[in-house]
Design a protein around this motif. Structure first.
Motif, PDB file in Angstrom:
ATOM      1  N   ALA A  28     -39.149 -12.377 -45.984  1.00 33.70           N
ATOM      2  CA  ALA A  28     -39.759 -11.891 -44.741  1.00 33.70           C
ATOM      3  C   ALA A  28     -38.994 -10.697 -44.173  1.00 33.70           C
ATOM      4  CB  ALA A  28     -39.791 -13.018 -43.710  1.00 33.70           C
ATOM      5  N   LEU A  29     -37.791 -10.462 -44.692  1.00 33.93           N
ATOM      6  CA  LEU A  29     -36.964  -9.368 -44.187  1.00 33.93           C
ATOM      7  C   LEU A  29     -37.383  -8.043 -44.806  1.00 33.93           C
ATOM      8  CD1 LEU A  29     -33.563 -11.249 -44.356  1.00 33.93           C
ATOM      9  CD2 LEU A  29     -34.868 -10.734 -42.296  1.00 33.93           C
ATOM     10  N   LYS A  30     -37.357  -6.992 -44.018  1.00 33.02           N
ATOM     11  CA  LYS A  30     -37.819  -5.684 -44.476  1.00 33.02           C
ATOM     12  C   LYS A  30     -36.698  -4.667 -44.640  1.00 33.02           C
ATOM     13  CE  LYS A  30     -41.980  -7.260 -44.349  1.00 33.02           C
ATOM     14  NZ  LYS A  30     -42.558  -7.739 -45.617  1.00 33.02           N
ATOM     15  N   SER A  31     -35.519  -4.973 -44.099  1.00 33.89           N
ATOM     16  CA  SER A  31     -34.413  -4.020 -44.219  1.00 33.89           C
ATOM     17  C   SER A  31     -33.090  -4.754 -44.034  1.00 33.89           C
ATOM     18  CB  SER A  31     -34.523  -2.918 -43.162  1.00 33.89           C
ATOM     19  OG  SER A  31     -34.235  -3.432 -41.877  1.00 33.89           O
ATOM     20  N   PHE A  32     -31.993  -4.125 -44.492  1.00 32.79           N
ATOM     21  CA  PHE A  32     -30.673  -4.712 -44.292  1.00 32.79           C
ATOM     22  C   PHE A  32     -30.330  -4.741 -42.809  1.00 32.79           C
ATOM     23  CE2 PHE A  32     -26.022  -4.955 -44.400  1.00 32.79           C
ATOM     24  CZ  PHE A  32     -25.861  -6.022 -45.281  1.00 32.79           C
ATOM     25  N   ASN A  33     -30.826  -3.756 -42.070  1.00 29.27           N
ATOM     26  CA  ASN A  33     -30.600  -3.737 -40.623  1.00 29.27           C
ATOM     27  C   ASN A  33     -31.177  -4.979 -39.952  1.00 29.27           C
ATOM     28  OD1 ASN A  33     -29.171  -1.387 -40.484  1.00 29.27           O
ATOM     29  ND2 ASN A  33     -30.898  -0.097 -39.916  1.00 29.27           N
ATOM     30  N   LYS A  39     -29.640 -10.112 -36.925  1.00 29.97           N
ATOM     31  CA  LYS A  39     -29.631 -11.568 -36.786  1.00 29.97           C
ATOM     32  C   LYS A  39     -28.212 -12.143 -36.712  1.00 29.97           C
ATOM     33  CE  LYS A  39     -34.030 -12.223 -39.239  1.00 29.97           C
ATOM     34  NZ  LYS A  39     -34.805 -12.919 -38.189  1.00 29.97           N
ATOM     35  N   PHE A  40     -27.192 -11.306 -36.915  1.00 25.02           N
ATOM     36  CA  PHE A  40     -25.802 -11.789 -36.938  1.00 25.02           C
ATOM     37  C   PHE A  40     -25.437 -12.636 -35.710  1.00 25.02           C
ATOM     38  CE2 PHE A  40     -23.404  -8.771 -40.049  1.00 25.02           C
ATOM     39  CZ  PHE A  40     -24.261  -9.165 -41.065  1.00 25.02           C
ATOM     40  N   ALA A  42     -32.903 -23.845 -40.060  1.00 19.45           N
ATOM     41  CA  ALA A  42     -33.554 -22.558 -39.812  1.00 19.45           C
ATOM     42  C   ALA A  42     -32.595 -21.405 -40.081  1.00 19.45           C
ATOM     43  CB  ALA A  42     -34.063 -22.496 -38.371  1.00 19.45           C
ATOM     44  N   THR A  43     -31.333 -21.598 -39.715  1.00 20.46           N
ATOM     45  CA  THR A  43     -30.316 -20.579 -39.982  1.00 20.46           C
ATOM     46  C   THR A  43     -30.083 -20.433 -41.479  1.00 20.46           C
ATOM     47  OG1 THR A  43     -29.210 -20.962 -37.869  1.00 20.46           O
ATOM     48  CG2 THR A  43     -27.895 -19.949 -39.606  1.00 20.46           C
ATOM     49  N   ALA A  82     -32.275 -13.694 -46.708  1.00 20.82           N
ATOM     50  CA  ALA A  82     -31.490 -12.458 -46.805  1.00 20.82           C
ATOM     51  C   ALA A  82     -31.078 -12.195 -48.254  1.00 20.82           C
ATOM     52  CB  ALA A  82     -30.256 -12.544 -45.910  1.00 20.82           C
ATOM     53  N   PHE A  83     -30.672 -13.249 -48.954  1.00 18.35           N
ATOM     54  CA  PHE A  83     -30.279 -13.074 -50.357  1.00 18.35           C
ATOM     55  C   PHE A  83     -31.474 -12.674 -51.209  1.00 18.35           C
ATOM     56  CE2 PHE A  83     -29.178 -14.257 -54.666  1.00 18.35           C
ATOM     57  CZ  PHE A  83     -27.842 -13.886 -54.771  1.00 18.35           C
ATOM     58  N   VAL A  84     -32.621 -13.318 -50.961  1.00 14.67           N
ATOM     59  CA  VAL A  84     -33.845 -12.974 -51.702  1.00 14.67           C
ATOM     60  C   VAL A  84     -34.195 -11.501 -51.482  1.00 14.67           C
ATOM     61  CG1 VAL A  84     -36.341 -13.381 -51.846  1.00 14.67           C
ATOM     62  CG2 VAL A  84     -34.767 -15.329 -51.751  1.00 14.67           C
ATOM     63  N   PHE A  85     -34.019 -11.020 -50.245  1.00 13.21           N
ATOM     64  CA  PHE A  85     -34.288  -9.611 -49.943  1.00 13.21           C
ATOM     65  C   PHE A  85     -33.388  -8.688 -50.775  1.00 13.21           C
ATOM     66  CE2 PHE A  85     -32.808  -5.875 -47.547  1.00 13.21           C
ATOM     67  CZ  PHE A  85     -33.994  -5.146 -47.495  1.00 13.21           C
ATOM     68  N   LEU A  86     -32.118  -9.046 -50.904  1.00 16.83           N
ATOM     69  CA  LEU A  86     -31.173  -8.202 -51.644  1.00 16.83           C
ATOM     70  C   LEU A  86     -31.399  -8.274 -53.151  1.00 16.83           C
ATOM     71  CD1 LEU A  86     -27.875  -9.015 -49.679  1.00 16.83           C
ATOM     72  CD2 LEU A  86     -29.286  -6.955 -49.482  1.00 16.83           C
TER      73      LEU A  86
END
Length: 232
Positions: free
Chosen positions: A38-43, A48-49, A145-146, A153-157
């Motif tokens: 669901a994430l579109k960018s590293f930003n 979310k940090f 959820a976290t 995030a890992f899937v995005f990378l």
């Protein structure tokens, strides 16, 4: 290391997991990657940090509850009791493998950041229909959820969905954010993740790096409480 630069993706097609636990991580991530991220960018990960930091710090009460001798680490027996209490039904071998993998200091006890990594791996594995059949939910919906965000995030990378993140994939992810000096930023982030310096990052390495990025890292014991005021 140098051989990876010229043909960055080529080593991944023949990369072999070094342990049974790593093989499970790779299989679980490949399975999750089929649904995309669901994430579109590293930003978007960086934004979310603060929320992730707060959620993970709420684990401290769980950690302290199972650290029965209050020595700042969870030993093997304490971990088994923790799993029973949280209704995490792993085999003795699975518990041993997780403990060994997450006790990165090899001091026979998991500190807080190592415990967080272990719980996130439990979350990843619990839906594995082959390795861990019919496992109970962890009973911590907010935490789950976290963990889902961290998996996402890992899937995005992991652009080629092979269960690892390579240097070139990290560069691509940072470039997509449109950052200036993105190559240098990507290399710094990748080096922080690649703990064993083999040029490939698995999910466990990513998680350990992530606990440092959000400021949860008990490896430096003399910084324990002071770190709270130094968060980005």
């Amino acid at each position: 290391m140098g051989a990876v630069v010229g043909r960055p993706e080529s080593p991944k097609s023949v990369w072999t997991p070094e342990t049974k636990l790593e093989a499970k991580m790779v299989e679980a991530m490949q399975r999750r990657a089929t649904g995309g991220s669901a994430l579109k960018s590293f930003n978007s990960i960086i934004l979310k940090f603060p929320k992730i930091d707060e959620s993970l710090r709420n684990c401290k009460a769980i950690f302290e509850q199972f650290d029965e001798d209050s020595n700042g680490a969870i030993d093997h027996e304490e971990l088994k009791k923790c799993f029973q209490k949280l209704e995490i039904n792993f085999t003795e071998e699975e518990i041993n493998d997780l403990f060994e993998a997450c006790d990165i200091n090899e001091d026979l006890g998991m500190k807080f950041n190592e415990f967080i990594v272990l719980l996130c791996l439990v979350y990843l594995f619990k839906d594995d229909p082959t390795a861990l059949q019919a496992k109970s939910r962890m009973g911590m919906p907010k935490l789950e959820a976290t963990f889902e965000t961290l998996v996402d995030a890992f899937v995005f990378l992991d652009k080629n969905k092979d269960g690892y993140v390579s240097k070139s994939e990290m560069v691509q992810a940072i470039n997509e954010s449109g950052e200036r000096s993105s190559g240098r930023i990507a290399m710094k982030r990748f080096e922080e993740m690649d703990w064993d310096k083999n040029g490939m990052v698995n999910f466990k390495e990513f998680l350990f790096a992530f606990t440092r990025w959000v400021g949860i890292d008990d490896n430096d014991e003399d910084e324990e409480e002071e770190e709270d005021g130094e968060q980005d």
